[in-house]
Design a protein around this motif. Structure first.
Motif, PDB file in Angstrom:
ATOM      1  N   LYS A 290      38.138  45.891  43.121  1.00 13.42           N
ATOM      2  CA  LYS A 290      37.349  45.495  44.594  1.00 13.42           C
ATOM      3  C   LYS A 290      36.808  44.605  44.262  1.00 13.42           C
ATOM      4  O   LYS A 290      36.676  43.550  44.724  1.00 13.42           O
ATOM      5  N   ILE A 291      35.854  44.272  42.841  1.00 16.32           N
ATOM      6  CA  ILE A 291      35.041  43.426  42.730  1.00 16.32           C
ATOM      7  C   ILE A 291      35.477  42.419  42.067  1.00 16.32           C
ATOM      8  O   ILE A 291      34.708  41.471  42.876  1.00 16.32           O
ATOM      9  N   THR A 292      35.901  42.618  41.268  1.00 11.92           N
ATOM     10  CA  THR A 292      36.421  41.568  40.684  1.00 11.92           C
ATOM     11  C   THR A 292      38.109  41.137  41.332  1.00 11.92           C
ATOM     12  O   THR A 292      38.699  39.375  41.553  1.00 11.92           O
ATOM     13  N   ALA A 293      37.947  41.352  42.871  1.00 15.62           N
ATOM     14  CA  ALA A 293      39.360  40.793  43.361  1.00 15.62           C
ATOM     15  C   ALA A 293      40.701  41.038  43.044  1.00 15.62           C
ATOM     16  O   ALA A 293      41.221  39.955  43.078  1.00 15.62           O
ATOM     17  N   THR A 294      41.114  41.387  41.625  1.00 14.53           N
ATOM     18  CA  THR A 294      42.223  41.268  41.413  1.00 14.53           C
ATOM     19  C   THR A 294      42.969  42.314  42.177  1.00 14.53           C
ATOM     20  O   THR A 294      42.649  43.473  42.297  1.00 14.53           O
ATOM     21  N   LYS A 295      44.276  41.942  42.312  1.00 16.47           N
ATOM     22  CA  LYS A 295      45.416  42.842  43.311  1.00 16.47           C
ATOM     23  C   LYS A 295      45.953  44.349  42.514  1.00 16.47           C
ATOM     24  O   LYS A 295      46.321  43.051  41.979  1.00 16.47           O
TER      25      LYS A 295
ATOM     26  N   LYS B 112      34.680  37.348  39.564  1.00 11.87           N
ATOM     27  CA  LYS B 112      34.522  38.417  41.214  1.00 11.87           C
ATOM     28  C   LYS B 112      35.316  37.019  41.726  1.00 11.87           C
ATOM     29  O   LYS B 112      36.139  36.186  41.077  1.00 11.87           O
ATOM     30  N   SER B 113      36.228  36.782  43.412  1.00 12.31           N
ATOM     31  CA  SER B 113      36.606  35.687  43.363  1.00 12.31           C
ATOM     32  C   SER B 113      36.442  34.356  43.469  1.00 12.31           C
ATOM     33  O   SER B 113      34.321  33.979  43.435  1.00 12.31           O
ATOM     34  N   ASP B 155      40.108  34.014  47.432  1.00 17.75           N
ATOM     35  CA  ASP B 155      40.446  35.517  47.387  1.00 17.75           C
ATOM     36  C   ASP B 155      39.865  36.098  46.387  1.00 17.75           C
ATOM     37  O   ASP B 155      39.870  37.418  46.471  1.00 17.75           O
ATOM     38  N   LYS B 156      41.111  35.417  45.808  1.00 16.68           N
ATOM     39  CA  LYS B 156      41.585  36.033  44.704  1.00 16.68           C
ATOM     40  C   LYS B 156      41.741  35.941  43.435  1.00 16.68           C
ATOM     41  O   LYS B 156      39.649  35.715  43.486  1.00 16.68           O
ATOM     42  N   SER B 157      41.519  36.903  42.482  1.00 15.37           N
ATOM     43  CA  SER B 157      39.720  36.888  41.189  1.00 15.37           C
ATOM     44  C   SER B 157      39.672  35.142  40.457  1.00 15.37           C
ATOM     45  O   SER B 157      41.179  34.887  39.964  1.00 15.37           O
TER      46      SER B 157
END
Lengths: 295, 264
Positions: A290-295, B112-113, B155-157
């Motif tokens: 969630k924090i790093t926005a990795t899916k 972060k993104s 919005d991706k890392s």
């Protein structure tokens, strides 16, 4: 002997050692679960303990354990976080910092029974807190804080310095960089450490026998007034936890089904700690994603 | 190693507008004197390269310019920026760094993104209007030549980007703050040739609006992109001149040896 044979031999030895470790662990876990799980029932989990007759449950002990855990974490997390941030982000490398680190290490190897007796003398007797959840929570904080602080410090340290420089170069203050850049990046590690320490707290008995006490007075689970002596939330009441219950049932209990209670309680204890561990990994991963926005 | 007279130097004066001037700058790591009497003038809206062998102090010098050496080293002397000595202890260093941004050797995006990487420091600086944030996000990514590659994945890392993209994101992150001056510490040394040339193109475009000071150990890069070049040796600034002069008509023997590869 040539390199290849050496390698084979070394691999063989390592495998044997690993198998030995696994066998020991599986044997203990298996024994406890095999003996305990068949006796766990809804009735067992939701009814009060009996002093003399058979058929008692562990409702209060289970609740006490969880409540004590929550209180301990509420007390120890802010302190551990502050100390960890100080040691990792602010402390200079000098004799004072070394002294703090050494003290933390010494404290972490303190036997829990010593922590318990110390808590008994200071909180229960001297500060007049009596055998209470609060005394227990403070004693457990002493017991938990060294490892928690260490864990938080290490998690923060594992965040590369480049991240701090990035923050600083954008005009962020030291504090902002720490709380908004470094701390989030370290959060999964901190969380994992926190939940693992929750497992240790949950299973602790020796430090609690002398602080939280060995009796589980009947409490009213509908009374939400924490100042009322019958309330389940009252932190000043004595509270026997699950681990203490296991110890007590095995040493001085007169109930005919003491063996059953102890086996089933042990199984419950192990299962809860197992849930903590799996939960720690899952939560840590989710949070990181969630924090790093990795899916 | 050949011995050179470190007290002899050729430092040109800048006729055009100056973005930054250092006066008698000294840096000490403990008892170790790392930079000696650095007197340099950096022209506005130009690219200045700092070159020199490893350990000559070029990164140390660069890091002084936005006070990134605070707590690591003692820096004496003056750094004049808009008639203000930003090396003074009274200066708010956080404010300085908003005007003088920095990009590091290894890409260091936040975990972060992509969007957050750019907007985080802006929000911290008090910019909260969504339109402004969006506009800065798009403009900085365009300026860093990254927009087309990431516009659908904002919005991706940022950690999922390639090394070259990460570095351009770091450049975008810096310029989103609208600094005056951009300091780059060997920004392409960890990147492949294609990413490197993209970064160089980016810098060429950026120099229209920004003063750029870049440390590089790649001489071709210095001669390709910079307008002025300073050559440092053992903490001394030996020569400072237009890049063309430094590379084709060096005044000092050390400079000549270094740019022609006969050094050491």
């Amino acid at each position: 002997m040539n390199a290849k044979k050496y390698d084979h031999l070394a691999t063989g030895v390592i495998y044997t050692l690993v198998v030995a470790v696994i066998l020991i662990l599986v044997a203990i876990l298996g024994y406890i679960l095999f003996n305990g799980v068949p006796d766990i029932s809804w009735h067992f989990l939701t009814s009060a303990a009996q002093s003399f007759s058979a058929g008692g449950g562990i409702r209060d002990q289970l609740f006490n354990s969880l409540y004590l855990l929550v209180l301990t974490i509420i007390v120890s997390l802010p302190i551990g976080l502050g100390a960890g941030i100080y040691l990792s982000e602010y402390a200079k490398d000098n004799w004072f910092t070394d002294l703090i680190r050494t003290s933390v290490e010494v404290l972490s190897s303190l036997p829990s029974v010593v922590v318990g007796l110390f808590g008994y003398l200071l909180f229960v007797i001297k500060l007049n807190l009596g055998f209470s959840i609060l005394s227990g929570a403070i004693a457990l904080t002493f017991f938990n804080l060294p490892l928690l602080t260490r864990n938080i410090e290490e998690s923060l340290r594992s965040v590369p310095d480049l991240q701090r420089e990035a923050g600083m170069s954008l005009g962020l203050s030291n504090w902002k960089t720490t709380t908004k850049i470094v701390l989030p990046a370290a959060l999964p590690g901190i969380l994992t450490g926190l939940i693992l320490s929750a497992g240790r707290i949950f299973g602790e008995a020796a430090a609690l026998i002398y602080t939280a006490g060995q009796s589980a007075p009947t409490v009213d689970y509908t009374n939400w007034n924490i100042f009322s002596s019958t309330s389940f939330l009252n932190p000043m009441r004595p509270a026997e936890t699950l681990a203490v219950h296991i110890w007590k049932v095995n040493t001085e209990s007169v109930t005919p089904d003491a063996h059953l209670i102890s086996s089933a309680s042990s199984a419950v204890l192990i299962i809860v700690i197992l849930i903590f561990n799996l939960g720690a990994r899952f939560l840590g991963n989710q949070l990181y994603k969630k924090i790093t926005a990795t899916k | 190693m050949k011995e050179y007279n470190l007290n002899e130097s050729f430092i040109t004066k800048i006729a055009e507008e100056k973005a930054l001037t250092t006066k008698d700058l000294q840096v000490y790591y403990g008892n170790n004197h790392a930079i000696f009497d650095a007197n340099l003038e950096f022209p506005r809206f130009e690219i200045t390269a700092l070159i020199g062998a490893s350990g000559c102090g070029k990164s140390t010098f660069l890091r002084c310019l936005n006070r990134m050496n605070d707590k690591r080293a003692r820096v004496d002397g003056e750094i004049m920026y808009r008639n203000l000595d930003i090396n003074s202890p009274k200066i708010n260093v956080y404010e300085v760094r908003k005007h003088i941004g920095m990009v590091f050797q290894r890409p260091n995006p936040f975990a972060k993104s992509i969007r957050e990487n750019i907007t985080f420091a802006l929000k911290n600086a008090g910019i909260t209007k969504k339109e402004i944030l969006e506009q800065r996000l798009e403009q900085s990514l365009k300026d860093a030549a990254l927009w087309d590659e990431v516009k659908d994945d904002l919005d991706k890392s940022a950690l999922a980007l390639s090394g070259g993209q990460q570095q351009r994101l770091c450049i975008a992150r810096s310029i989103a703050m609208h600094p005056d001056i951009l300091l780059l510490d060997e920004p392409a040394s960890a990147l492949d040739p294609i990413s490197t040339s993209k970064i160089e193109e980016t810098l060429e475009t950026l120099k229209k609006n920004y003063t750029i000071i870049i440390v590089t150990h790649n001489l071709q890069q210095a001669s390709r992109i910079s307008d002025y070049t300073a050559f440092l040796h053992l903490g001394h600034i030996i020569e400072y001149n237009t890049t063309a002069n430094v590379f084709t008509k060096p005044k000092m023997q050390a400079t000549e040896d270094y740019v022609s590869g006969n050094f050491g």
